[in-house]
Design a protein around this motif. Structure first.
Motif, PDB file in Angstrom:
ATOM      1  N   GLY A 125     -49.630  -6.422   3.467  1.00  0.00           N
ATOM      2  CA  GLY A 125     -49.713  -4.978   3.319  1.00  0.00           C
ATOM      3  C   GLY A 125     -48.409  -4.291   3.688  1.00  0.00           C
ATOM      4  N   SER A 126     -47.821  -4.716   4.775  1.00  0.00           N
ATOM      5  CA  SER A 126     -46.556  -4.134   5.214  1.00  0.00           C
ATOM      6  C   SER A 126     -45.467  -4.358   4.166  1.00  0.00           C
ATOM      7  CB  SER A 126     -46.140  -4.743   6.550  1.00  0.00           C
ATOM      8  OG  SER A 126     -44.896  -4.249   6.955  1.00  0.00           O
ATOM      9  N   TYR A 127     -45.402  -5.554   3.620  1.00  0.00           N
ATOM     10  CA  TYR A 127     -44.403  -5.873   2.595  1.00  0.00           C
ATOM     11  C   TYR A 127     -44.586  -4.998   1.357  1.00  0.00           C
ATOM     12  CZ  TYR A 127     -41.622  -8.573  -0.711  1.00  0.00           C
ATOM     13  OH  TYR A 127     -40.692  -8.950  -1.650  1.00  0.00           O
ATOM     14  N   CYS A 128     -45.843  -4.733   1.025  1.00  0.00           N
ATOM     15  CA  CYS A 128     -46.149  -3.965  -0.188  1.00  0.00           C
ATOM     16  C   CYS A 128     -46.251  -2.466   0.053  1.00  0.00           C
ATOM     17  CB  CYS A 128     -47.459  -4.471  -0.799  1.00  0.00           C
ATOM     18  SG  CYS A 128     -47.368  -6.187  -1.347  1.00  0.00           S
ATOM     19  N   GLY A 129     -46.198  -2.052   1.299  1.00  0.00           N
ATOM     20  CA  GLY A 129     -46.258  -0.628   1.605  1.00  0.00           C
ATOM     21  C   GLY A 129     -47.661  -0.059   1.661  1.00  0.00           C
ATOM     22  N   VAL A 130     -48.621  -0.922   2.036  1.00  0.00           N
ATOM     23  CA  VAL A 130     -50.014  -0.478   2.170  1.00  0.00           C
ATOM     24  C   VAL A 130     -50.576  -1.002   3.479  1.00  0.00           C
ATOM     25  CG1 VAL A 130     -50.399  -0.396  -0.338  1.00  0.00           C
ATOM     26  CG2 VAL A 130     -50.960  -2.479   0.931  1.00  0.00           C
ATOM     27  N   SER A 131     -51.764  -0.574   3.803  1.00  0.00           N
ATOM     28  CA  SER A 131     -52.417  -1.045   5.023  1.00  0.00           C
ATOM     29  C   SER A 131     -52.998  -2.447   4.833  1.00  0.00           C
ATOM     30  CB  SER A 131     -53.550  -0.090   5.406  1.00  0.00           C
ATOM     31  OG  SER A 131     -54.593  -0.177   4.451  1.00  0.00           O
ATOM     32  N   ARG A 132     -53.350  -3.050   5.955  1.00  0.00           N
ATOM     33  CA  ARG A 132     -54.023  -4.355   5.930  1.00  0.00           C
ATOM     34  C   ARG A 132     -55.313  -4.272   5.125  1.00  0.00           C
ATOM     35  NH1 ARG A 132     -58.429  -5.855   8.279  1.00  0.00           N
ATOM     36  NH2 ARG A 132     -58.483  -4.063   9.671  1.00  0.00           N
ATOM     37  N   GLN A 133     -56.015  -3.160   5.293  1.00  0.00           N
ATOM     38  CA  GLN A 133     -57.294  -2.994   4.605  1.00  0.00           C
ATOM     39  C   GLN A 133     -57.124  -2.955   3.089  1.00  0.00           C
ATOM     40  OE1 GLN A 133     -56.178  -1.172   7.179  1.00  0.00           O
ATOM     41  NE2 GLN A 133     -57.755  -1.087   8.763  1.00  0.00           N
ATOM     42  N   VAL A 134     -56.082  -2.297   2.623  1.00  0.00           N
ATOM     43  CA  VAL A 134     -55.833  -2.231   1.179  1.00  0.00           C
ATOM     44  C   VAL A 134     -55.450  -3.610   0.648  1.00  0.00           C
ATOM     45  CG1 VAL A 134     -54.325  -1.274  -0.617  1.00  0.00           C
ATOM     46  CG2 VAL A 134     -55.275   0.219   1.149  1.00  0.00           C
ATOM     47  N   ALA A 135     -54.573  -4.313   1.363  1.00  0.00           N
ATOM     48  CA  ALA A 135     -54.185  -5.661   0.937  1.00  0.00           C
ATOM     49  C   ALA A 135     -55.418  -6.570   0.875  1.00  0.00           C
ATOM     50  CB  ALA A 135     -53.127  -6.240   1.871  1.00  0.00           C
ATOM     51  N   ALA A 136     -56.303  -6.460   1.857  1.00  0.00           N
ATOM     52  CA  ALA A 136     -57.524  -7.268   1.856  1.00  0.00           C
ATOM     53  C   ALA A 136     -58.435  -6.878   0.692  1.00  0.00           C
ATOM     54  CB  ALA A 136     -58.251  -7.115   3.188  1.00  0.00           C
ATOM     55  N   ALA A 137     -58.477  -5.601   0.357  1.00  0.00           N
ATOM     56  CA  ALA A 137     -59.288  -5.152  -0.778  1.00  0.00           C
ATOM     57  C   ALA A 137     -58.738  -5.721  -2.085  1.00  0.00           C
ATOM     58  CB  ALA A 137     -59.338  -3.625  -0.832  1.00  0.00           C
ATOM     59  N   TRP A 138     -57.417  -5.869  -2.199  1.00  0.00           N
ATOM     60  CA  TRP A 138     -56.841  -6.510  -3.383  1.00  0.00           C
ATOM     61  C   TRP A 138     -57.325  -7.949  -3.482  1.00  0.00           C
ATOM     62  CZ3 TRP A 138     -51.025  -4.991  -2.396  1.00  0.00           C
ATOM     63  CH2 TRP A 138     -50.843  -3.634  -2.661  1.00  0.00           C
ATOM     64  N   GLU A 139     -57.385  -8.627  -2.341  1.00  0.00           N
ATOM     65  CA  GLU A 139     -57.829 -10.021  -2.322  1.00  0.00           C
ATOM     66  C   GLU A 139     -59.306 -10.153  -2.693  1.00  0.00           C
ATOM     67  OE1 GLU A 139     -54.807 -11.701   1.109  1.00  0.00           O
ATOM     68  OE2 GLU A 139     -56.908 -11.403   1.624  1.00  0.00           O
ATOM     69  N   ARG A 140     -60.086  -9.170  -2.382  1.00  0.00           N
ATOM     70  CA  ARG A 140     -61.515  -9.202  -2.710  1.00  0.00           C
ATOM     71  C   ARG A 140     -61.791  -8.677  -4.112  1.00  0.00           C
ATOM     72  NH1 ARG A 140     -61.574  -7.017   2.562  1.00  0.00           N
ATOM     73  NH2 ARG A 140     -61.945  -4.943   1.690  1.00  0.00           N
ATOM     74  N   GLY A 141     -60.785  -8.131  -4.773  1.00  0.00           N
ATOM     75  CA  GLY A 141     -60.959  -7.577  -6.108  1.00  0.00           C
ATOM     76  C   GLY A 141     -61.602  -6.204  -6.107  1.00  0.00           C
ATOM     77  N   GLU A 142     -61.643  -5.560  -4.947  1.00  0.00           N
ATOM     78  CA  GLU A 142     -62.248  -4.232  -4.843  1.00  0.00           C
ATOM     79  C   GLU A 142     -61.300  -3.125  -5.277  1.00  0.00           C
ATOM     80  OE1 GLU A 142     -63.378  -3.983  -0.753  1.00  0.00           O
ATOM     81  OE2 GLU A 142     -64.972  -5.476  -0.978  1.00  0.00           O
ATOM     82  N   ARG A 143     -60.014  -3.397  -5.165  1.00  0.00           N
ATOM     83  CA  ARG A 143     -58.977  -2.446  -5.569  1.00  0.00           C
ATOM     84  C   ARG A 143     -57.888  -3.223  -6.285  1.00  0.00           C
ATOM     85  NH1 ARG A 143     -57.510   1.702  -0.822  1.00  0.00           N
ATOM     86  NH2 ARG A 143     -56.466   2.672  -2.584  1.00  0.00           N
ATOM     87  N   ASN A 144     -57.094  -2.507  -7.058  1.00  0.00           N
ATOM     88  CA  ASN A 144     -55.990  -3.136  -7.768  1.00  0.00           C
ATOM     89  C   ASN A 144     -54.692  -2.412  -7.446  1.00  0.00           C
ATOM     90  OD1 ASN A 144     -57.400  -5.149  -9.381  1.00  0.00           O
ATOM     91  ND2 ASN A 144     -58.367  -3.380 -10.330  1.00  0.00           N
TER      92      ASN A 144
END
Length: 95
Positions: free
Chosen positions: A54-73
């Protein structure tokens, strides 16, 4: 048609072209992302936390985890950073 009107039309066409190119690039990046179910495994294989991604991509841990779960893109620059990171990890590199 006057010169000003012709220039305006050309500028509009250039802007449309740039928007189309950006959309095509985003679509291409999305297609190259591994499926959500594999993203977490790739990250974990390299000892990275969701917070680090998340830090590398400029988002929170929660957003990065949501990408991994397919909940957000991811989109925009974040998609570019995420795709780059995953590609590097899949090629055996480090972040």
């Amino acid at each position: 048609m006057g010169v000003h009107q012709a220039v305006t039309m050309m500028q509009t066409e250039v802007e449309r072209s740039a928007v189309l190119e950006a959309r095509l690039r985003q679509d291409s990046l999305r297609r190259r992302l591994p499926p959500p179910s594999a993203r977490r495994a790739i990250r974990q294989q390299h000892g990275l936390s969701a917070a680090a991604v998340g830090s590398y991509c400029g988002v929170s841990r929660q957003v990065a985890a949501a990408w991994e779960r397919g909940e957000r893109n991811p989109s925009g620059e974040r998609l570019e950073r995420y795709a780059e990171l995953l590609q590097r990890l899949m090629q055996g590199g480090s972040s």
